[in-house]
Write a protein that holds these residues in place. Structure first.
Motif, mmCIF file in Angstrom:
data_model
loop_
_atom_site.group_PDB
_atom_site.id
_atom_site.type_symbol
_atom_site.label_atom_id
_atom_site.label_comp_id
_atom_site.label_asym_id
_atom_site.label_seq_id
_atom_site.Cartn_x
_atom_site.Cartn_y
_atom_site.Cartn_z
ATOM 1 N N VAL A 209 0.823 -1.225 0.000
ATOM 2 C CA VAL A 209 0.000 0.000 0.000
ATOM 3 C C VAL A 209 0.852 1.268 0.000
ATOM 4 O O VAL A 209 0.560 2.232 -0.693
ATOM 5 N N TYR A 240 -2.348 2.907 -12.322
ATOM 6 C CA TYR A 240 -2.390 2.146 -11.064
ATOM 7 C C TYR A 240 -3.617 2.552 -10.274
ATOM 8 O O TYR A 240 -4.231 3.599 -10.497
ATOM 9 N N ASP A 242 -5.185 2.840 -6.290
ATOM 10 C CA ASP A 242 -4.792 2.940 -4.873
ATOM 11 C C ASP A 242 -6.022 3.292 -4.035
ATOM 12 O O ASP A 242 -6.372 4.465 -3.886
ATOM 13 N N GLN A 249 -2.047 -2.451 -3.453
ATOM 14 C CA GLN A 249 -2.329 -1.681 -4.677
ATOM 15 C C GLN A 249 -2.226 -2.623 -5.883
ATOM 16 O O GLN A 249 -1.613 -3.691 -5.808
#
Lengths: 286, 167
Positions: A209, A240, A242, A249
């Motif tokens: 993370v 990506y 998150d 992630q």
């Protein structure tokens, strides 16, 4: 009346014939040559015009004959051109192959610690749900199961089946492919899985993370699990995700390799996948 | 009017004969357009005018040839005399007679000119003249005379409205 005409006509004719004879005599001696030259000038001019016209007509007829012969020549040349074009296509293929092989060669020179076997892609898996390719090298070339397959641009996949002279390579984009990857900058680990059935891209999962991910960052093999050597380029981060509520992630990758136009690959033959199953068994026994 | 017409018509005919007609050779012979025009014009034209046409036509031809000036006129003059003599005695000149005049005129013209050429050192054997010059030319003149005669007759009827030949 008739007699008068006859005498007149004979007289005129006689005078004309005498004039004509004098003319011939003078002309034969060459005295009249200057006069003849002047008198002939306008006639020669007109004759010249007619002659040019006649030559144009003759050349037009001649050209039409030339056109027929030229047309035949064009047919011959077109036939030769078709043959040469076919040869040219073959030569272009050779040149293209040469370029690709030269690239691979430069890669092999760079990777001196690796033993590589060059293989040609000879087919695709017939099952649409499987993303794999068939190469023309097998056990005779030292190829074994699990060996990594690469190009100068990065990882292609792994050998999942092998025969004497052919092998099946599971592409990294295959749905069942899972590779331990590492982000090049942050060194964060993750698992790269294929998304071949959807859009052909890769997804890196289980990234910590707190890892800072940047778009364009390269993802390489980590070597964890012993299935693949480390530092083989898998792809490049394109986006990506998150989310705060998630424990890890994930990022999307794009391989640098165009798998649709893949023709030659390299099989790393001196890499032996580590067999860690024994540890699982030991764990099980304990 | 026929005098004025002679110059352009015969010069054009001579120019054509010197250029285009050379492409129509059969066995070495080509039509003699000037001779055809002169003889066909002479049939219905006055004598003085016919002689004038013969001089203009003959000299024009000779100017474009190696033959001495006046050589072609000689044969035409002889033929014109014969035509005029016969025309006075005949009531009507039909197409066959016109063809006969032309063929005879061709033979005379070729004979006279080749005699002169022979004197000048350009002679051919009589057999060659007949085979390679006379026969092809006679053939061409037979083919060409009718359309040319029709045109000439039409022109002369406009120039000389009175019926019959002006002598």
């Amino acid at each position: 009346m008739r007699r008068r005409w006859r005498s007149n006509s004979i007289g005129i004719l006689f005078l004309s014939l005498i004039a004509c004879a004098v003319l011939i005599a003078l002309s034969a001696t060459g005295i009249l040559r200057p006069v003849e030259g002047i008198a002939a000038a306008p006639i020669n001019f007109i004759t010249g015009i007619f002659n040019r016209a006649q030559l144009s007509i003759s050349s037009a007829f001649g050209e039409s004959a030339d056109i027929i012969s030229l047309r035949n020549r064009i047919y011959d040349l077109e036939e030769q051109l078709a043959i040469i074009q076919a040869e040219n296509i073959g030569l272009r293929e050779i040149a293209s192959d040469y370029e690709r092989l030269a690239d691979l060669l430069s890669y092999t020179s760079a990777a001196q610690d690796q033993e590589l076997v060059t293989a040609e892609v000879i087919g695709l898996d017939t099952q649409s749900s499987v993303r794999s390719i068939i190469i023309n090298q097998g056990t005779r070339s030292g190829i074994e199961l699990g060996m990594p397959v690469v190009t100068q641009l990065g990882l292609v996949g792994r050998i999942i089946d092998v025969s004497a002279n052919a092998a099946l390579v599971q592409l990294v984009t295959d749905q069942n492919s899972a590779i331990s990857g590492r982000l090049q900058n942050s060194r964060a680990e993750g698992s790269v899985v294929g998304r071949g059935l959807t859009n052909g891209i890769l997804e890196m999962q289980h990234i910590q993370v707190d890892t800072e991910i940047t778009e364009g960052e390269l993802v390489v093999t980590s070597g964890l699990g012993g299935n693949l050597p480390p530092d083989l380029v898998i792809g490049q981060i394109t986006s990506y995700r998150d989310f705060e509520f998630e424990l890890s992630q994930s990022a999307q990758l794009r391989s640098l390799i165009d798998f649709n136009t893949l023709e030659f690959v390299l099989v790393i033959t001196n890499f032996e996948p580590a067999d860690i199953s024994v540890f699982d068994e030991e764990d099980g026994t304990q | 009017m026929g005098y004025y017409l002679s110059l352009p018509a015969l010069i054009l005919a001579a120019a054509l004969q010197s250029s285009l007609m050379g492409q129509l050779r059969i066995a070495g012979g080509a039509p003699d357009l000037v001779l055809i025009l002169v003889l066909l014009w002479s049939i219905h034209a006055p004598l003085n005018e016919a002689i004038f046409w013969a001089f203009v036509g003959g000299i024009t031809l000779d100017l474009l040839s190696v033959i001495p000036l006046g050589s072609s006129v000689m044969g035409m003059l002889i033929m014109i005399y014969l035509i005029k003599r016969l025309s006075v005695q005949l009531f009507h000149i039909n197409i066959v007679l016109v063809a006969g005049f032309l063929l005879l005129g061709t033979v005379i013209q070729i004979t006279v000119t080749h005699l002169i050429l022979a004197f000048r050192g350009f002679g051919l054997s009589p057999g060659d003249v007949f085979q390679y010059v006379m026969l092809p030319e006679l053939f061409y003149h037979l083919v060409l005379f009718l359309p040319i005669y029709i045109v000439i007759r039409g022109l002369q009827q406009r120039l000389y409205p009175e019926p019959g030949t002006r002598l």
